[in-house]
Write a protein that holds these residues in place. Structure first.
Motif, PDB file in Angstrom:
ATOM      1  N   GLY A  89       3.261  -1.377  -6.167  1.00  0.00           N
ATOM      2  CA  GLY A  89       3.130  -2.794  -6.220  1.00  0.00           C
ATOM      3  C   GLY A  89       3.778  -3.750  -5.451  1.00  0.00           C
ATOM      4  O   GLY A  89       3.649  -4.538  -4.959  1.00  0.00           O
ATOM      5  N   THR A  90       5.283  -3.097  -5.246  1.00  0.00           N
ATOM      6  CA  THR A  90       6.149  -3.861  -4.336  1.00  0.00           C
ATOM      7  C   THR A  90       5.812  -3.740  -3.058  1.00  0.00           C
ATOM      8  O   THR A  90       5.918  -4.733  -2.525  1.00  0.00           O
ATOM      9  CB  THR A  90       7.644  -3.285  -4.787  1.00  0.00           C
ATOM     10  N   VAL A  91       5.274  -2.469  -2.702  1.00  0.00           N
ATOM     11  CA  VAL A  91       4.698  -2.483  -1.253  1.00  0.00           C
ATOM     12  C   VAL A  91       3.577  -3.529  -0.849  1.00  0.00           C
ATOM     13  O   VAL A  91       3.562  -4.323   0.005  1.00  0.00           O
ATOM     14  CB  VAL A  91       3.984  -1.120  -1.011  1.00  0.00           C
ATOM     15  N   LEU A  92       2.824  -3.829  -1.974  1.00  0.00           N
ATOM     16  CA  LEU A  92       1.486  -4.991  -2.022  1.00  0.00           C
ATOM     17  C   LEU A  92       2.343  -6.342  -1.895  1.00  0.00           C
ATOM     18  O   LEU A  92       1.869  -7.189  -1.031  1.00  0.00           O
ATOM     19  CB  LEU A  92       0.758  -4.648  -3.100  1.00  0.00           C
ATOM     20  N   GLU A  93       3.386  -6.517  -2.717  1.00  0.00           N
ATOM     21  CA  GLU A  93       4.042  -7.643  -2.857  1.00  0.00           C
ATOM     22  C   GLU A  93       4.513  -7.956  -1.153  1.00  0.00           C
ATOM     23  O   GLU A  93       4.523  -8.989  -0.797  1.00  0.00           O
ATOM     24  CB  GLU A  93       4.983  -7.978  -3.909  1.00  0.00           C
ATOM     25  N   LEU A  94       5.308  -7.070  -0.849  1.00  0.00           N
ATOM     26  CA  LEU A  94       5.998  -6.996   0.701  1.00  0.00           C
ATOM     27  C   LEU A  94       4.947  -7.315   1.635  1.00  0.00           C
ATOM     28  O   LEU A  94       5.230  -8.061   2.809  1.00  0.00           O
ATOM     29  CB  LEU A  94       6.852  -5.674   0.909  1.00  0.00           C
ATOM     30  N   ALA A  95       3.914  -6.574   1.691  1.00  0.00           N
ATOM     31  CA  ALA A  95       2.725  -7.006   2.646  1.00  0.00           C
ATOM     32  C   ALA A  95       2.279  -8.302   2.526  1.00  0.00           C
ATOM     33  O   ALA A  95       2.065  -8.934   3.489  1.00  0.00           O
ATOM     34  CB  ALA A  95       1.568  -5.848   2.269  1.00  0.00           C
ATOM     35  N   LYS A  96       2.069  -8.684   1.313  1.00  0.00           N
ATOM     36  CA  LYS A  96       1.577 -10.159   1.315  1.00  0.00           C
ATOM     37  C   LYS A  96       2.397 -11.233   1.877  1.00  0.00           C
ATOM     38  O   LYS A  96       2.419 -12.161   2.332  1.00  0.00           O
ATOM     39  CB  LYS A  96       1.331 -10.401  -0.323  1.00  0.00           C
ATOM     40  N   GLY A  97       3.822 -10.953   1.633  1.00  0.00           N
ATOM     41  CA  GLY A  97       4.987 -11.856   1.987  1.00  0.00           C
ATOM     42  C   GLY A  97       4.984 -11.683   3.512  1.00  0.00           C
ATOM     43  O   GLY A  97       5.449 -12.888   4.029  1.00  0.00           O
ATOM     44  N   LEU A  98       4.547 -10.639   3.978  1.00  0.00           N
ATOM     45  CA  LEU A  98       4.751 -10.454   5.587  1.00  0.00           C
ATOM     46  C   LEU A  98       3.194 -10.769   6.141  1.00  0.00           C
ATOM     47  O   LEU A  98       3.140 -10.638   7.330  1.00  0.00           O
ATOM     48  CB  LEU A  98       5.231  -9.045   5.880  1.00  0.00           C
ATOM     49  N   LYS A  99       2.225 -10.991   5.249  1.00  0.00           N
ATOM     50  CA  LYS A  99       1.040 -11.571   5.851  1.00  0.00           C
ATOM     51  C   LYS A  99       0.553 -10.265   6.547  1.00  0.00           C
ATOM     52  O   LYS A  99       0.001 -10.427   7.880  1.00  0.00           O
ATOM     53  CB  LYS A  99       0.881 -12.825   6.732  1.00  0.00           C
ATOM     54  N   ALA A 100       0.650  -9.011   6.124  1.00  0.00           N
ATOM     55  CA  ALA A 100       0.064  -8.016   6.908  1.00  0.00           C
ATOM     56  C   ALA A 100      -0.647  -6.987   5.849  1.00  0.00           C
ATOM     57  O   ALA A 100      -0.339  -7.113   4.496  1.00  0.00           O
ATOM     58  CB  ALA A 100       1.406  -6.902   7.434  1.00  0.00           C
ATOM     59  N   HIS A 101      -1.351  -6.167   6.477  1.00  0.00           N
ATOM     60  CA  HIS A 101      -1.992  -5.233   5.478  1.00  0.00           C
ATOM     61  C   HIS A 101      -0.974  -4.131   5.096  1.00  0.00           C
ATOM     62  O   HIS A 101      -0.036  -3.787   5.724  1.00  0.00           O
ATOM     63  CB  HIS A 101      -3.380  -4.524   6.068  1.00  0.00           C
ATOM     64  N   PRO A 102      -1.018  -3.608   3.802  1.00  0.00           N
ATOM     65  CA  PRO A 102      -0.229  -2.628   3.280  1.00  0.00           C
ATOM     66  C   PRO A 102      -0.045  -1.426   4.297  1.00  0.00           C
ATOM     67  O   PRO A 102       0.949  -1.063   4.435  1.00  0.00           O
ATOM     68  CB  PRO A 102      -0.520  -2.216   1.936  1.00  0.00           C
ATOM     69  N   LYS A 103      -1.312  -1.115   4.723  1.00  0.00           N
ATOM     70  CA  LYS A 103      -1.012   0.272   5.433  1.00  0.00           C
ATOM     71  C   LYS A 103      -0.267   0.191   6.708  1.00  0.00           C
ATOM     72  O   LYS A 103       0.262   0.921   7.157  1.00  0.00           O
ATOM     73  CB  LYS A 103      -2.549   0.700   6.207  1.00  0.00           C
ATOM     74  N   GLU A 104      -0.161  -1.258   7.258  1.00  0.00           N
ATOM     75  CA  GLU A 104       0.841  -1.406   8.396  1.00  0.00           C
ATOM     76  C   GLU A 104       2.218  -1.180   8.027  1.00  0.00           C
ATOM     77  O   GLU A 104       3.078  -0.733   9.091  1.00  0.00           O
ATOM     78  CB  GLU A 104       0.495  -2.802   9.047  1.00  0.00           C
ATOM     79  N   LEU A 105       2.469  -1.277   6.866  1.00  0.00           N
ATOM     80  CA  LEU A 105       4.004  -0.916   6.698  1.00  0.00           C
ATOM     81  C   LEU A 105       4.508   0.508   6.449  1.00  0.00           C
ATOM     82  O   LEU A 105       5.342   1.004   6.555  1.00  0.00           O
ATOM     83  CB  LEU A 105       4.501  -1.547   5.366  1.00  0.00           C
ATOM     84  N   PHE A 106       3.051   1.407   6.469  1.00  0.00           N
ATOM     85  CA  PHE A 106       3.352   2.917   6.519  1.00  0.00           C
ATOM     86  C   PHE A 106       2.977   3.283   8.082  1.00  0.00           C
ATOM     87  O   PHE A 106       2.987   4.418   8.264  1.00  0.00           O
ATOM     88  CB  PHE A 106       2.465   3.595   5.651  1.00  0.00           C
ATOM     89  N   ASP A 107       2.973   2.567   8.904  1.00  0.00           N
ATOM     90  CA  ASP A 107       2.540   2.748  10.291  1.00  0.00           C
ATOM     91  C   ASP A 107       3.860   3.217  11.229  1.00  0.00           C
ATOM     92  O   ASP A 107       4.012   2.401  12.001  1.00  0.00           O
ATOM     93  CB  ASP A 107       1.567   1.669  11.147  1.00  0.00           C
ATOM     94  N   PHE A 108       4.328   4.390  10.766  1.00  0.00           N
ATOM     95  CA  PHE A 108       5.587   4.724  11.500  1.00  0.00           C
ATOM     96  C   PHE A 108       5.609   6.234  11.582  1.00  0.00           C
ATOM     97  O   PHE A 108       4.881   6.855  10.898  1.00  0.00           O
ATOM     98  CB  PHE A 108       6.841   4.219  10.760  1.00  0.00           C
ATOM     99  N   LYS A 109       6.084   6.707  12.532  1.00  0.00           N
ATOM    100  CA  LYS A 109       6.310   8.202  12.991  1.00  0.00           C
ATOM    101  C   LYS A 109       7.155   8.841  11.868  1.00  0.00           C
ATOM    102  O   LYS A 109       8.204   8.460  11.571  1.00  0.00           O
ATOM    103  CB  LYS A 109       6.967   8.331  14.452  1.00  0.00           C
ATOM    104  N   PHE A 110       6.567   9.778  11.425  1.00  0.00           N
ATOM    105  CA  PHE A 110       7.212  10.674  10.367  1.00  0.00           C
ATOM    106  C   PHE A 110       6.851  12.107  10.196  1.00  0.00           C
ATOM    107  O   PHE A 110       5.458  12.325  10.208  1.00  0.00           O
ATOM    108  CB  PHE A 110       6.854  10.115   8.887  1.00  0.00           C
ATOM    109  N   ASP A 111       7.657  13.097  10.405  1.00  0.00           N
ATOM    110  CA  ASP A 111       7.203  14.395  10.476  1.00  0.00           C
ATOM    111  C   ASP A 111       7.386  15.082   9.152  1.00  0.00           C
ATOM    112  O   ASP A 111       8.557  15.369   8.588  1.00  0.00           O
ATOM    113  CB  ASP A 111       8.213  15.093  11.437  1.00  0.00           C
ATOM    114  N   LEU A 112       6.308  15.573   8.641  1.00  0.00           N
ATOM    115  CA  LEU A 112       6.432  16.127   7.365  1.00  0.00           C
ATOM    116  C   LEU A 112       7.180  17.612   7.215  1.00  0.00           C
ATOM    117  O   LEU A 112       7.550  18.303   6.191  1.00  0.00           O
ATOM    118  CB  LEU A 112       5.133  16.439   6.665  1.00  0.00           C
ATOM    119  N   ASP A 113       7.142  18.169   8.569  1.00  0.00           N
ATOM    120  CA  ASP A 113       7.733  19.449   8.634  1.00  0.00           C
ATOM    121  C   ASP A 113       9.086  19.637   8.714  1.00  0.00           C
ATOM    122  O   ASP A 113       9.736  20.791   8.796  1.00  0.00           O
ATOM    123  CB  ASP A 113       7.063  20.099   9.973  1.00  0.00           C
ATOM    124  N   GLU A 114      10.018  18.555   8.589  1.00  0.00           N
ATOM    125  CA  GLU A 114      11.323  18.270   8.756  1.00  0.00           C
ATOM    126  C   GLU A 114      12.127  19.187   7.527  1.00  0.00           C
ATOM    127  O   GLU A 114      11.329  18.919   6.482  1.00  0.00           O
ATOM    128  CB  GLU A 114      11.797  17.049   9.205  1.00  0.00           C
TER     129      GLU A 114
END
Length: 80
Positions: free
Chosen positions: A55-80
């Motif tokens: 829910g906080t992710v949603l509030e942050l996205a609204k505050g930034l006028k962005a779609h929530p998925k954009e906040l997760f659009d970063f490089k991340f390697d699960l194998d580390e």
């Protein structure tokens, strides 16, 4: 999932949030007002110090006028 990997993910999310905030020329306080959060929470999220709820992710996205998925659009390697 190990604790270190979770911390890396939180830190990566925080950096993405900071990038959006800075690109929009917002201070911690300005974004916090838009999201109805305390400015210290924004700082802690950006530093990867807190594990936030979806829910906080949603509030942050609204505050930034962005779609929530954009906040997760970063490089991340699960194998580390």
């Amino acid at each position: 999932m190990n604790k270190e990997l979770k911390q890396q993910f939180q830190t990566s999310f925080g950096k993405q949030l900071e990038k959006f905030r800075v690109l929009q020329g917002l201070s911690y306080r300005q974004l916090a007002q838009r999201c109805d959060l305390d400015h210290s929470v924004i700082s802690k999220i950006e530093k990867g110090e807190v594990n936030i709820q979806i829910g906080t992710v949603l509030e942050l996205a609204k505050g930034l006028k962005a779609h929530p998925k954009e906040l997760f659009d970063f490089k991340f390697d699960l194998d580390e």
